[in-house]
Motif scaffolding. Structure first.
Motif, PDB file in Angstrom:
ATOM      1  N   ALA A   1       7.072  -5.460   2.210  1.00 49.92           N
ATOM      2  CA  ALA A   1       7.165  -4.646   3.422  1.00 49.92           C
ATOM      3  C   ALA A   1       8.444  -5.001   4.164  1.00 49.92           C
ATOM      4  CB  ALA A   1       5.948  -4.860   4.309  1.00 49.92           C
ATOM      5  N   ASP A   2       8.992  -4.011   4.869  1.00 53.72           N
ATOM      6  CA  ASP A   2      10.226  -4.214   5.623  1.00 53.72           C
ATOM      7  C   ASP A   2      10.209  -3.301   6.842  1.00 53.72           C
ATOM      8  OD1 ASP A   2      13.319  -3.525   6.139  1.00 53.72           O
ATOM      9  OD2 ASP A   2      13.216  -5.443   5.102  1.00 53.72           O
ATOM     10  N   VAL A   3      10.745  -3.784   7.943  1.00 49.28           N
ATOM     11  CA  VAL A   3      10.769  -2.992   9.169  1.00 49.28           C
ATOM     12  C   VAL A   3      11.686  -1.778   9.046  1.00 49.28           C
ATOM     13  CG1 VAL A   3      12.647  -4.295  10.233  1.00 49.28           C
ATOM     14  CG2 VAL A   3      10.914  -3.194  11.694  1.00 49.28           C
ATOM     15  N   GLY A   4      12.638  -1.831   8.102  1.00 47.41           N
ATOM     16  CA  GLY A   4      13.560  -0.708   7.950  1.00 47.41           C
ATOM     17  C   GLY A   4      14.455  -0.547   9.157  1.00 47.41           C
ATOM     18  N   PRO A   5      14.885   0.675   9.460  1.00 48.46           N
ATOM     19  CA  PRO A   5      15.782   0.888  10.604  1.00 48.46           C
ATOM     20  C   PRO A   5      15.065   0.915  11.954  1.00 48.46           C
ATOM     21  CG  PRO A   5      15.383   2.963   9.488  1.00 48.46           C
ATOM     22  CD  PRO A   5      14.693   1.909   8.671  1.00 48.46           C
ATOM     23  N   ARG A   6      13.740   0.821  11.940  1.00 43.50           N
ATOM     24  CA  ARG A   6      12.983   0.858  13.193  1.00 43.50           C
ATOM     25  C   ARG A   6      13.085  -0.472  13.946  1.00 43.50           C
ATOM     26  NH1 ARG A   6       8.943   4.843  13.639  1.00 43.50           N
ATOM     27  NH2 ARG A   6       9.722   6.729  12.623  1.00 43.50           N
ATOM     28  N   ARG A   7      12.822  -0.426  15.244  1.00 44.65           N
ATOM     29  CA  ARG A   7      12.868  -1.632  16.068  1.00 44.65           C
ATOM     30  C   ARG A   7      11.613  -2.466  15.895  1.00 44.65           C
ATOM     31  NH1 ARG A   7      11.363  -2.847  21.320  1.00 44.65           N
ATOM     32  NH2 ARG A   7      10.571  -0.719  21.614  1.00 44.65           N
ATOM     33  N   LEU A   8      10.457  -1.816  15.692  1.00 46.07           N
ATOM     34  CA  LEU A   8       9.182  -2.523  15.563  1.00 46.07           C
ATOM     35  C   LEU A   8       8.514  -2.184  14.240  1.00 46.07           C
ATOM     36  CD1 LEU A   8       7.739  -1.911  19.146  1.00 46.07           C
ATOM     37  CD2 LEU A   8       8.872  -3.990  18.312  1.00 46.07           C
ATOM     38  N   MET A   9       7.774  -3.144  13.702  1.00 43.11           N
ATOM     39  CA  MET A   9       7.010  -2.927  12.481  1.00 43.11           C
ATOM     40  C   MET A   9       5.599  -2.487  12.847  1.00 43.11           C
ATOM     41  SD  MET A   9       7.001  -2.839   9.260  1.00 43.11           S
ATOM     42  CE  MET A   9       6.257  -3.234   7.676  1.00 43.11           C
ATOM     43  N   GLU A  10       5.217  -1.281  12.410  1.00 43.07           N
ATOM     44  CA  GLU A  10       3.881  -0.759  12.715  1.00 43.07           C
ATOM     45  C   GLU A  10       3.005  -0.638  11.466  1.00 43.07           C
ATOM     46  OE1 GLU A  10       4.556   2.001  16.633  1.00 43.07           O
ATOM     47  OE2 GLU A  10       5.195   2.875  14.725  1.00 43.07           O
ATOM     48  N   ASP A  11       3.556  -0.952  10.280  1.00 40.38           N
ATOM     49  CA  ASP A  11       2.769  -0.927   9.044  1.00 40.38           C
ATOM     50  C   ASP A  11       1.934  -2.182   8.898  1.00 40.38           C
ATOM     51  OD1 ASP A  11       4.044   1.417   8.450  1.00 40.38           O
ATOM     52  OD2 ASP A  11       5.067   0.687   6.655  1.00 40.38           O
ATOM     53  N   GLN A  12       0.777  -2.047   8.254  1.00 36.72           N
ATOM     54  CA  GLN A  12      -0.044  -3.173   7.833  1.00 36.72           C
ATOM     55  C   GLN A  12      -0.549  -2.872   6.425  1.00 36.72           C
ATOM     56  OE1 GLN A  12      -0.686  -6.042   9.523  1.00 36.72           O
ATOM     57  NE2 GLN A  12       0.569  -5.387  11.274  1.00 36.72           N
ATOM     58  N   HIS A  13      -0.902  -3.921   5.690  1.00 43.22           N
ATOM     59  CA  HIS A  13      -1.424  -3.691   4.343  1.00 43.22           C
ATOM     60  C   HIS A  13      -2.425  -4.777   3.965  1.00 43.22           C
ATOM     61  CE1 HIS A  13       2.017  -6.428   3.631  1.00 43.22           C
ATOM     62  NE2 HIS A  13       1.284  -6.893   2.645  1.00 43.22           N
ATOM     63  N   ILE A  14      -3.234  -4.470   2.962  1.00 44.12           N
ATOM     64  CA  ILE A  14      -4.225  -5.401   2.413  1.00 44.12           C
ATOM     65  C   ILE A  14      -4.035  -5.436   0.908  1.00 44.12           C
ATOM     66  CG2 ILE A  14      -6.687  -5.779   1.959  1.00 44.12           C
ATOM     67  CD1 ILE A  14      -7.281  -4.468   4.632  1.00 44.12           C
ATOM     68  N   ILE A  15      -4.092  -6.644   0.342  1.00 42.52           N
ATOM     69  CA  ILE A  15      -3.979  -6.781  -1.110  1.00 42.52           C
ATOM     70  C   ILE A  15      -4.921  -7.907  -1.547  1.00 42.52           C
ATOM     71  CG2 ILE A  15      -1.875  -8.152  -0.758  1.00 42.52           C
ATOM     72  CD1 ILE A  15      -0.932  -7.175  -3.511  1.00 42.52           C
ATOM     73  N   ILE A  16      -6.026  -7.530  -2.212  1.00 43.27           N
ATOM     74  CA  ILE A  16      -7.039  -8.503  -2.641  1.00 43.27           C
ATOM     75  C   ILE A  16      -7.385  -8.223  -4.105  1.00 43.27           C
ATOM     76  CG2 ILE A  16      -9.292  -9.518  -2.191  1.00 43.27           C
ATOM     77  CD1 ILE A  16      -9.185  -8.340   0.617  1.00 43.27           C
ATOM     78  N   ASP A  17      -6.871  -9.043  -5.013  1.00 40.95           N
ATOM     79  CA  ASP A  17      -7.160  -8.860  -6.436  1.00 40.95           C
ATOM     80  C   ASP A  17      -8.575  -9.321  -6.788  1.00 40.95           C
ATOM     81  OD1 ASP A  17      -4.638  -7.849  -6.924  1.00 40.95           O
ATOM     82  OD2 ASP A  17      -3.787  -9.776  -7.549  1.00 40.95           O
ATOM     83  N   ASP A  18      -9.092 -10.307  -6.054  1.00 39.26           N
ATOM     84  CA  ASP A  18     -10.436 -10.848  -6.319  1.00 39.26           C
ATOM     85  C   ASP A  18     -11.304 -10.638  -5.080  1.00 39.26           C
ATOM     86  OD1 ASP A  18     -12.666 -12.189  -7.185  1.00 39.26           O
ATOM     87  OD2 ASP A  18     -11.801 -14.197  -6.961  1.00 39.26           O
ATOM     88  N   LEU A  19     -11.826  -9.443  -4.948  1.00 34.53           N
ATOM     89  CA  LEU A  19     -12.631  -9.123  -3.772  1.00 34.53           C
ATOM     90  C   LEU A  19     -13.970  -9.857  -3.805  1.00 34.53           C
ATOM     91  CD1 LEU A  19     -12.811  -7.496  -1.175  1.00 34.53           C
ATOM     92  CD2 LEU A  19     -13.675  -5.560  -2.512  1.00 34.53           C
ATOM     93  N   ALA A  20     -14.511 -10.079  -5.007  1.00 28.05           N
ATOM     94  CA  ALA A  20     -15.781 -10.805  -5.111  1.00 28.05           C
ATOM     95  C   ALA A  20     -15.653 -12.196  -4.514  1.00 28.05           C
ATOM     96  CB  ALA A  20     -16.211 -10.879  -6.575  1.00 28.05           C
ATOM     97  N   GLY A  21     -14.499 -12.819  -4.702  1.00 24.07           N
ATOM     98  CA  GLY A  21     -14.286 -14.138  -4.134  1.00 24.07           C
ATOM     99  C   GLY A  21     -14.247 -14.123  -2.617  1.00 24.07           C
ATOM    100  N   GLN A  22     -13.814 -12.996  -2.037  1.00 21.08           N
ATOM    101  CA  GLN A  22     -13.771 -12.860  -0.580  1.00 21.08           C
ATOM    102  C   GLN A  22     -15.153 -12.585  -0.008  1.00 21.08           C
ATOM    103  OE1 GLN A  22     -11.140 -12.788   1.700  1.00 21.08           O
ATOM    104  NE2 GLN A  22      -9.521 -13.298   0.252  1.00 21.08           N
ATOM    105  N   LEU A  23     -15.947 -11.778  -0.709  1.00 23.98           N
ATOM    106  CA  LEU A  23     -17.241 -11.345  -0.171  1.00 23.98           C
ATOM    107  C   LEU A  23     -18.379 -12.285  -0.525  1.00 23.98           C
ATOM    108  CD1 LEU A  23     -16.955  -7.511  -0.890  1.00 23.98           C
ATOM    109  CD2 LEU A  23     -16.479  -8.719   1.254  1.00 23.98           C
ATOM    110  N   GLY A  24     -18.205 -13.134  -1.546  1.00 23.49           N
ATOM    111  CA  GLY A  24     -19.234 -14.098  -1.904  1.00 23.49           C
ATOM    112  C   GLY A  24     -20.053 -13.676  -3.106  1.00 23.49           C
TER     113      GLY A  24
END
Length: 353
Positions: free
Chosen positions: A56-79
């Motif tokens: 991710a990169d702010v690009g030419p904008r002054r503020l970063m408004e993007d967010q993202h999620i990346i979870i390859d092992d969701l079972a490990g997160q949820l139990g």
């Protein structure tokens, strides 16, 4: 004159050419479900190997408004109590506007909203009935997130976000979208768009907006304010703005479905889906690193003078790039002239003793 010849034994005995042979066979439908009509012999046993990267990169904008999620092992997160087909992975891109409040809220609360509040189903098999329940649950999650943004006093009512999610459940891939982020699958080297860009200028979206009392101006803005027809938040514009997601699901095909790209409109404003797929395929052949591929996508968008924040996620479905795994050996004969040139090159470049 063409002739098969014996090449210098001290150098090599045969010239081998490695070539990848791909079968292009994409079947799709107008429905929200994209499925293969015929299973390949090994398809039922196929389990994708999921690996991913993002940048991710702010690009030419002054503020970063993007967010993202990346979870390859969701079972490990949820139990361990959360039963779902393996692999179980979750990805999301949220492109905020009117401030970063809405995108940050959705990212922070995504696991709770999508997998607890929305009553996500549980099963060890990703059959059609289970996938129907999954898509219904994800639809509820989008609408619950939209309601939560209205109820949370820390989020401004004029703040909103697009939402693009991808869920891997065994062989199944489920994509949901509200907004103008885009999901693109690489199937047999071709770009297959798995989501639509929800903008007021789209004919179907415009009809829906106007039927709900909205207006679309000549510049393509809803009520003169927003260049989106679907988004979470933005309660000042609802209705006609909606958080209703577009949903698609299908089964990944072994040897055909190579990787998935999720990216915000900062990428797609300056780049076609085919261009993006080409960048990732070339990157995987060079370094086989999805994180580097995501960065290369963002750098290319910057080179093409995008005017927005930038986020890209690349999800690979095999341990190595398909072309590399599918390569087969081929042989060729050399003409007398080509052989002569080859011998000369070998002699000129042979190390001195």
């Amino acid at each position: 004159m063409g002739a098969e010849v014996e090449v210098l034994r001290s150098s090599f005995s045969e010239v081998e050419i490695v070539a990848a042979e791909l079968d292009l066979d994409l079947r799709s439908s107008d429905e929200a479900t994209i499925l293969c009509d015929e299973e390949e012999p090994s398809a039922s046993e196929f389990v994708p190997f999921v690996r991913s990267g993002c940048f991710a990169d702010v690009g030419p904008r002054r503020l970063m408004e993007d967010q993202h999620i990346i979870i390859d092992d969701l079972a490990g997160q949820l139990g361990p109590s959360f039963t779902c087909p393996s692999p179980f992975a979750f990805y999301g891109v949220f492109d905020g506007h009117g401030g970063a409040d809405a995108a940050e809220y959705v990212k922070k609360n995504a696991l709770r909203i999508f997998f607890e509040d929305a009553e996500f189903p549980r099963s060890t098999e990703a059959d059609e009935e289970f996938l129907d329940h999954v898509t219904s649950s994800i639809r509820r999650a989008f609408l619950l997130a939209d309601d939560a943004l209205a109820d949370d006093c820390s989020v401004c009512s004029s703040s909103g976000t697009t939402a693009l999610t991808a869920l891997v459940l065994g062989r199944a891939l489920v994509v949901a979208n509200a907004g103008d982020c885009r999901a693109v699958l690489c199937r047999d080297g071709e770009a297959v768009e798995l989501s639509s860009d929800h903008r007021p200028t789209d004919a179907a979206e415009r009809c829906r907006l106007e039927a709900a009392g909205g207006t679309v101006d000549d510049a393509g803005y809803l009520n003169g304010v927003l260049s989106l027809s679907r988004a979470l938040g933005d309660w000042d514009l609802k209705p006609p703005l909606t958080a209703e997601p577009e949903l698609r699901h299908f089964l990944l095909r072994p040897g055909h479905d190579e990787f998935l790209i999720l990216a915000c409109d900062g990428v797609w404003d300056v780049m076609s889906s085919a261009h993006a797929v080409g960048i990732v395929r070339r990157g995987l052949r060079r370094h086989d690193d999805p994180s580097k591929c995501a960065r290369e996508l963002v750098m290319e968008a910057l080179r093409l003078r995008t005017f927005d924040n930038l986020t890209a996620i690349v999800v690979c479905f095999t341990p190595e790039h398909h072309e590399r795994a599918a390569a087969t050996l081929r042989y060729c004969s050399l003409s007398a002239q080509a052989l002569s040139q080859l011998k000369t090159w070998i002699c000129d470049n042979a190390p001195s003793r």
